[in-house]
Design a protein around this motif. Structure first.
Motif, PDB file in Angstrom:
ATOM      1  N   UNK A  10      -5.438  19.665 -10.127  1.00 10.52           N
ATOM      2  CA  UNK A  10      -4.659  19.546  -8.897  1.00 10.52           C
ATOM      3  C   UNK A  10      -4.519  20.906  -8.229  1.00 10.52           C
ATOM      4  N   UNK A  11      -4.811  20.935  -6.932  1.00  9.95           N
ATOM      5  CA  UNK A  11      -4.582  22.145  -6.137  1.00  9.95           C
ATOM      6  C   UNK A  11      -3.212  22.018  -5.493  1.00  9.95           C
ATOM      7  N   UNK A  12      -2.415  23.048  -5.658  1.00  6.37           N
ATOM      8  CA  UNK A  12      -1.030  23.024  -5.194  1.00  6.37           C
ATOM      9  C   UNK A  12      -0.721  24.232  -4.317  1.00  6.37           C
ATOM     10  N   UNK A  47      -0.346  29.754  -3.970  1.00  4.83           N
ATOM     11  CA  UNK A  47      -1.353  28.760  -4.329  1.00  4.83           C
ATOM     12  C   UNK A  47      -1.497  28.691  -5.846  1.00  4.83           C
ATOM     13  N   UNK A  48      -1.791  27.499  -6.343  1.00  5.16           N
ATOM     14  CA  UNK A  48      -1.932  27.324  -7.788  1.00  5.16           C
ATOM     15  C   UNK A  48      -2.876  26.161  -8.073  1.00  5.16           C
ATOM     16  N   UNK A  49      -3.451  26.192  -9.264  1.00  2.00           N
ATOM     17  CA  UNK A  49      -4.289  25.090  -9.751  1.00  2.00           C
ATOM     18  C   UNK A  49      -3.694  24.636 -11.074  1.00  2.00           C
ATOM     19  N   UNK A  50      -3.478  23.335 -11.183  1.00  5.65           N
ATOM     20  CA  UNK A  50      -2.899  22.736 -12.380  1.00  5.65           C
ATOM     21  C   UNK A  50      -3.945  21.880 -13.078  1.00  5.65           C
ATOM     22  N   UNK A  51      -4.191  22.159 -14.346  1.00  6.39           N
ATOM     23  CA  UNK A  51      -5.116  21.385 -15.177  1.00  6.39           C
ATOM     24  C   UNK A  51      -4.245  20.626 -16.169  1.00  6.39           C
ATOM     25  N   UNK A  52      -4.095  19.309 -15.942  1.00  9.25           N
ATOM     26  CA  UNK A  52      -3.135  18.546 -16.735  1.00  9.25           C
ATOM     27  C   UNK A  52      -3.521  17.079 -16.827  1.00  9.25           C
ATOM     28  N   UNK A  75      -5.008  18.649  -3.231  1.00  9.41           N
ATOM     29  CA  UNK A  75      -6.235  18.032  -3.727  1.00  9.41           C
ATOM     30  C   UNK A  75      -6.040  17.672  -5.194  1.00  9.41           C
ATOM     31  N   UNK A  76      -6.613  16.539  -5.602  1.00 13.40           N
ATOM     32  CA  UNK A  76      -6.605  16.140  -7.014  1.00 13.40           C
ATOM     33  C   UNK A  76      -8.003  15.637  -7.363  1.00 13.40           C
ATOM     34  N   UNK A  77      -8.541  16.124  -8.474  1.00 19.46           N
ATOM     35  CA  UNK A  77      -9.850  15.673  -8.956  1.00 19.46           C
ATOM     36  C   UNK A  77      -9.697  15.165 -10.384  1.00 19.46           C
ATOM     37  N   UNK A  78     -10.292  14.000 -10.642  1.00 17.94           N
ATOM     38  CA  UNK A  78     -10.337  13.465 -12.008  1.00 17.94           C
ATOM     39  C   UNK A  78     -11.808  13.298 -12.392  1.00 17.94           C
ATOM     40  N   UNK A  79     -12.120  13.339 -13.690  1.00 18.05           N
ATOM     41  CA  UNK A  79     -13.512  13.174 -14.119  1.00 18.05           C
ATOM     42  C   UNK A  79     -14.084  11.833 -13.669  1.00 18.05           C
ATOM     43  N   UNK A  80     -15.378  11.810 -13.351  1.00 18.79           N
ATOM     44  CA  UNK A  80     -16.048  10.569 -12.946  1.00 18.79           C
ATOM     45  C   UNK A  80     -15.860   9.477 -13.978  1.00 18.79           C
ATOM     46  N   UNK A  81     -15.506   8.298 -13.512  1.00 19.02           N
ATOM     47  CA  UNK A  81     -15.357   7.140 -14.392  1.00 19.02           C
ATOM     48  C   UNK A  81     -14.067   7.102 -15.181  1.00 19.02           C
ATOM     49  N   UNK A  82     -13.255   8.126 -15.088  1.00 27.85           N
ATOM     50  CA  UNK A  82     -11.996   8.159 -15.839  1.00 27.85           C
ATOM     51  C   UNK A  82     -10.927   7.375 -15.075  1.00 27.85           C
ATOM     52  N   UNK A  83     -10.046   6.701 -15.800  1.00 23.86           N
ATOM     53  CA  UNK A  83      -8.937   6.049 -15.108  1.00 23.86           C
ATOM     54  C   UNK A  83      -8.036   7.108 -14.493  1.00 23.86           C
ATOM     55  N   UNK A  84      -7.467   6.788 -13.359  1.00 16.91           N
ATOM     56  CA  UNK A  84      -6.603   7.747 -12.690  1.00 16.91           C
ATOM     57  C   UNK A  84      -5.314   7.949 -13.470  1.00 16.91           C
ATOM     58  N   UNK A  85      -4.924   9.205 -13.678  1.00 13.22           N
ATOM     59  CA  UNK A  85      -3.627   9.455 -14.291  1.00 13.22           C
ATOM     60  C   UNK A  85      -2.547   9.211 -13.250  1.00 13.22           C
ATOM     61  N   UNK A  86      -1.318   9.256 -13.670  1.00 13.30           N
ATOM     62  CA  UNK A  86      -0.205   9.158 -12.730  1.00 13.30           C
ATOM     63  C   UNK A  86      -0.203  10.446 -11.914  1.00 13.30           C
TER      64      UNK A  86
END
Length: 88
Positions: A10-12, A47-52, A75-86
């Motif tokens: 997530x870009x914050x 600015x910050x990037x969160x890996x969670x 912005x939020x990026x999740x791995x391809x094919x992964x279910x979306x987290x909350x």
């Protein structure tokens, strides 16, 4: 067997307090926050990037830190094919 959810990136943009003491406390806490990489501070925005795997929970925790006024998720990026987290 349960597997951990995939991590989201997530870009914050964090808005910090105008109060110097609260601002300093927030910067210290954010620098030590696991999974959070902070960028160059341009008062009042950080600015910050969160890996969670739990970005919504982490954003709520970050928002509750003294000196953090607001979090904007850009912005939020999740791995391809992964279910979306909350998401935040």
């Amino acid at each position: 067997m349960t597997t951990a959810p995939p991590a989201a990136i997530s870009s914050l943009i964090l808005t910090l307090s105008a109060d110097a003491s609260a601002e300093a406390a927030a910067l210290r806490a954010l620098a030590a926050y696991p999974g959070l990489e902070i960028g160059d501070y341009q008062r009042p925005w950080l600015p910050a990037v969160l890996d969670s795997a739990t970005p919504k929970d982490d954003c709520a925790h970050i928002q509750a830190l003294p000196g953090v006024v607001f979090i904007e998720v850009t912005f939020v990026e999740v791995p391809d094919g992964a279910p979306l987290p909350s998401l935040p």
